[in-house]
Design a protein around this motif. Structure first.
Motif, PDB file in Angstrom:
ATOM      1  N   UNK A 171       0.821  -1.214   0.000  1.00  0.00           N
ATOM      2  CA  UNK A 171       0.000   0.000   0.000  1.00  0.00           C
ATOM      3  C   UNK A 171       0.857   1.267   0.000  1.00  0.00           C
ATOM      4  N   UNK A 172       0.308   2.327  -0.517  1.00  0.00           N
ATOM      5  CA  UNK A 172       0.992   3.619  -0.520  1.00  0.00           C
ATOM      6  C   UNK A 172       0.716   4.359   0.783  1.00  0.00           C
ATOM      7  N   UNK A 173       1.652   5.217   1.161  1.00  0.00           N
ATOM      8  CA  UNK A 173       1.412   6.120   2.267  1.00  0.00           C
ATOM      9  C   UNK A 173       1.715   5.572   3.642  1.00  0.00           C
ATOM     10  N   UNK A 174       2.314   4.367   3.725  1.00  0.00           N
ATOM     11  CA  UNK A 174       2.675   3.831   5.023  1.00  0.00           C
ATOM     12  C   UNK A 174       4.010   4.428   5.474  1.00  0.00           C
ATOM     13  N   UNK A 175       4.317   4.304   6.752  1.00  0.00           N
ATOM     14  CA  UNK A 175       5.504   4.920   7.342  1.00  0.00           C
ATOM     15  C   UNK A 175       6.613   3.892   7.531  1.00  0.00           C
ATOM     16  N   UNK A 176       7.802   4.224   7.029  1.00  0.00           N
ATOM     17  CA  UNK A 176       8.958   3.335   7.165  1.00  0.00           C
ATOM     18  C   UNK A 176       9.453   3.337   8.609  1.00  0.00           C
ATOM     19  N   UNK A 177       9.675   2.153   9.164  1.00  0.00           N
ATOM     20  CA  UNK A 177      10.131   2.008  10.539  1.00  0.00           C
ATOM     21  C   UNK A 177      11.568   1.517  10.600  1.00  0.00           C
ATOM     22  N   UNK A 178      11.927   0.589   9.708  1.00  0.00           N
ATOM     23  CA  UNK A 178      13.250  -0.035   9.729  1.00  0.00           C
ATOM     24  C   UNK A 178      13.480  -0.676   8.366  1.00  0.00           C
ATOM     25  N   UNK A 179      14.726  -1.052   8.080  1.00  0.00           N
ATOM     26  CA  UNK A 179      15.021  -1.735   6.816  1.00  0.00           C
ATOM     27  C   UNK A 179      16.289  -2.553   6.968  1.00  0.00           C
ATOM     28  N   UNK A 180      16.346  -3.664   6.228  1.00  0.00           N
ATOM     29  CA  UNK A 180      17.474  -4.583   6.297  1.00  0.00           C
ATOM     30  C   UNK A 180      17.769  -5.155   4.910  1.00  0.00           C
ATOM     31  N   UNK A 181      19.049  -5.402   4.583  1.00  0.00           N
ATOM     32  CA  UNK A 181      19.362  -6.217   3.420  1.00  0.00           C
ATOM     33  C   UNK A 181      19.234  -7.690   3.817  1.00  0.00           C
ATOM     34  N   UNK A 182      18.310  -8.395   3.209  1.00  0.00           N
ATOM     35  CA  UNK A 182      17.998  -9.761   3.633  1.00  0.00           C
ATOM     36  C   UNK A 182      18.500 -10.762   2.589  1.00  0.00           C
ATOM     37  N   UNK A 183      19.290 -11.765   2.993  1.00  0.00           N
ATOM     38  CA  UNK A 183      19.701 -12.816   2.058  1.00  0.00           C
ATOM     39  C   UNK A 183      18.481 -13.627   1.614  1.00  0.00           C
ATOM     40  N   UNK A 184      18.364 -13.837   0.313  1.00  0.00           N
ATOM     41  CA  UNK A 184      17.248 -14.605  -0.247  1.00  0.00           C
ATOM     42  C   UNK A 184      17.779 -15.537  -1.329  1.00  0.00           C
ATOM     43  N   UNK A 185      17.064 -16.631  -1.641  1.00  0.00           N
ATOM     44  CA  UNK A 185      17.511 -17.546  -2.704  1.00  0.00           C
ATOM     45  C   UNK A 185      17.272 -16.936  -4.083  1.00  0.00           C
ATOM     46  N   UNK A 186      18.303 -16.803  -4.892  1.00  0.00           N
ATOM     47  CA  UNK A 186      18.138 -16.190  -6.217  1.00  0.00           C
ATOM     48  C   UNK A 186      17.117 -16.901  -7.103  1.00  0.00           C
ATOM     49  N   UNK A 187      16.966 -18.230  -6.936  1.00  0.00           N
ATOM     50  CA  UNK A 187      16.020 -18.941  -7.808  1.00  0.00           C
ATOM     51  C   UNK A 187      14.574 -18.566  -7.492  1.00  0.00           C
ATOM     52  N   UNK A 188      14.328 -18.032  -6.289  1.00  0.00           N
ATOM     53  CA  UNK A 188      12.981 -17.584  -5.938  1.00  0.00           C
ATOM     54  C   UNK A 188      12.780 -16.092  -6.178  1.00  0.00           C
ATOM     55  N   UNK A 189      13.796 -15.304  -5.827  1.00  0.00           N
ATOM     56  CA  UNK A 189      13.640 -13.847  -5.828  1.00  0.00           C
ATOM     57  C   UNK A 189      14.363 -13.160  -6.983  1.00  0.00           C
ATOM     58  N   UNK A 190      15.245 -13.869  -7.680  1.00  0.00           N
ATOM     59  CA  UNK A 190      15.968 -13.275  -8.796  1.00  0.00           C
ATOM     60  C   UNK A 190      17.203 -12.490  -8.391  1.00  0.00           C
ATOM     61  N   UNK A 191      17.417 -12.321  -7.092  1.00  0.00           N
ATOM     62  CA  UNK A 191      18.589 -11.637  -6.552  1.00  0.00           C
ATOM     63  C   UNK A 191      19.035 -12.375  -5.296  1.00  0.00           C
ATOM     64  N   UNK A 192      20.251 -12.066  -4.820  1.00  0.00           N
ATOM     65  CA  UNK A 192      20.762 -12.722  -3.615  1.00  0.00           C
ATOM     66  C   UNK A 192      20.434 -11.943  -2.343  1.00  0.00           C
ATOM     67  N   UNK A 193      20.189 -10.642  -2.485  1.00  0.00           N
ATOM     68  CA  UNK A 193      19.818  -9.792  -1.344  1.00  0.00           C
ATOM     69  C   UNK A 193      18.627  -8.932  -1.739  1.00  0.00           C
ATOM     70  N   UNK A 194      17.684  -8.773  -0.813  1.00  0.00           N
ATOM     71  CA  UNK A 194      16.560  -7.872  -1.056  1.00  0.00           C
ATOM     72  C   UNK A 194      16.465  -6.877   0.096  1.00  0.00           C
ATOM     73  N   UNK A 195      16.443  -5.604  -0.240  1.00  0.00           N
ATOM     74  CA  UNK A 195      16.201  -4.600   0.790  1.00  0.00           C
ATOM     75  C   UNK A 195      14.753  -4.747   1.246  1.00  0.00           C
ATOM     76  N   UNK A 196      14.591  -5.012   2.526  1.00  0.00           N
ATOM     77  CA  UNK A 196      13.272  -5.331   3.066  1.00  0.00           C
ATOM     78  C   UNK A 196      12.953  -4.356   4.189  1.00  0.00           C
ATOM     79  N   UNK A 197      11.767  -3.776   4.107  1.00  0.00           N
ATOM     80  CA  UNK A 197      11.391  -2.674   4.992  1.00  0.00           C
ATOM     81  C   UNK A 197      10.300  -3.102   5.959  1.00  0.00           C
ATOM     82  N   UNK A 198      10.395  -2.596   7.180  1.00  0.00           N
ATOM     83  CA  UNK A 198       9.325  -2.735   8.162  1.00  0.00           C
ATOM     84  C   UNK A 198       8.509  -1.457   8.113  1.00  0.00           C
ATOM     85  N   UNK A 199       7.210  -1.616   7.932  1.00  0.00           N
ATOM     86  CA  UNK A 199       6.281  -0.485   7.786  1.00  0.00           C
ATOM     87  C   UNK A 199       5.223  -0.498   8.869  1.00  0.00           C
ATOM     88  N   UNK A 200       4.656   0.659   9.123  1.00  0.00           N
ATOM     89  CA  UNK A 200       3.449   0.774   9.940  1.00  0.00           C
ATOM     90  C   UNK A 200       2.500   1.740   9.224  1.00  0.00           C
TER      91      UNK A 200
END
Length: 203
Positions: A171-200
């Motif tokens: 959704x648009x307009x939510x507030x960013x609380x935190x963020x992390x570079x998260x290791x992910x499997x490339x065969x699922x996500x297409x990349x090895x790291x995804x910047x992942x945000x905690x929102x409220x």
């Protein structure tokens, strides 16, 4: 069902929360094909949104300690386990019976107590203090339902936190609380790291 989960997973540390063990599949694609389900086995892997949200909760235990917590669409139960580790009175919910088995095993593996419920709660009004959701905005129709459910809880005074790795229907307009570079499997996500945000939700 627990026997099946054990047979296709191995307990191993979660990359972003290595003090938590999670029954994790060695090959998600093969397991997905084996299940024949239209959606991937969300219970068999620590998805990026859940990892970021779990890390945030462990880093800020005061958010949940002593409070009633609901982890909606819990999947593997990673976020629920983290919230229980941080001192919350935690309920994990999922509609998938296999996820219920996985949550049971993962709570046991981490020596925490988690109440587990099954069924669709998106049309209900849970009486909780904290509502956590990891990686739920991946499908347009489901994202709309989740947004409505989460915003309604927010307006009732519930603390709502969502972990999201840049999914299409965030959704648009939510507030960013935190963020992390998260290791992910490339065969699922297409990349090895995804910047992942905690929102409220925005105030």
């Amino acid at each position: 069902m627990e026997q099946f989960v054990r047979s296709v997973t191995t307990p191993r540390p979660v990359p972003l929360t290595p003090d938590i063990l999670l029954h994790t599949a060695d090959d998600m694609i093969t397991l997905w094909e084996r299940t024949g389900a239209p959606e991937p086995p969300f219970w068999a892997f620590p998805w990026a949104g859940g990892q970021a949200l779990a890390r945030h909760v462990l880093d800020h235990p005061g958010l949940v300690a002593g409070r009633r917590v609901l982890d909606i669409a819990s999947g593997s139960g990673l976020v629920a386990v983290a919230a229980a580790r941080a001192g919350g009175h935690v309920t994990a919910n999922d509609i998938d019976p296999t996820a219920i088995a996985a949550i049971t095993l993962n709570a046991r593996a981490n020596d925490v107590t988690v109440t587990i419920t099954t069924g669709d709660l998106l049309d209900t009004t849970p009486d909780v203090d904290v509502l956590l959701a990891g990686d739920v905005f991946y499908d347009r129709d489901m994202a709309a339902r989740f947004e409505s459910f989460l915003l309604a809880a927010h307006h009732r005074g519930t603390l709502v936190l969502v972990g999201d790795p840049q999914r299409s229907f965030l959704p648009h307009g939510w507030t960013r609380v935190d963020a992390f570079p998260v290791p992910v499997p490339p065969d699922l996500e297409g990349v090895a790291l995804k910047t992942t945000t905690v929102w409220r939700p925005a105030p």
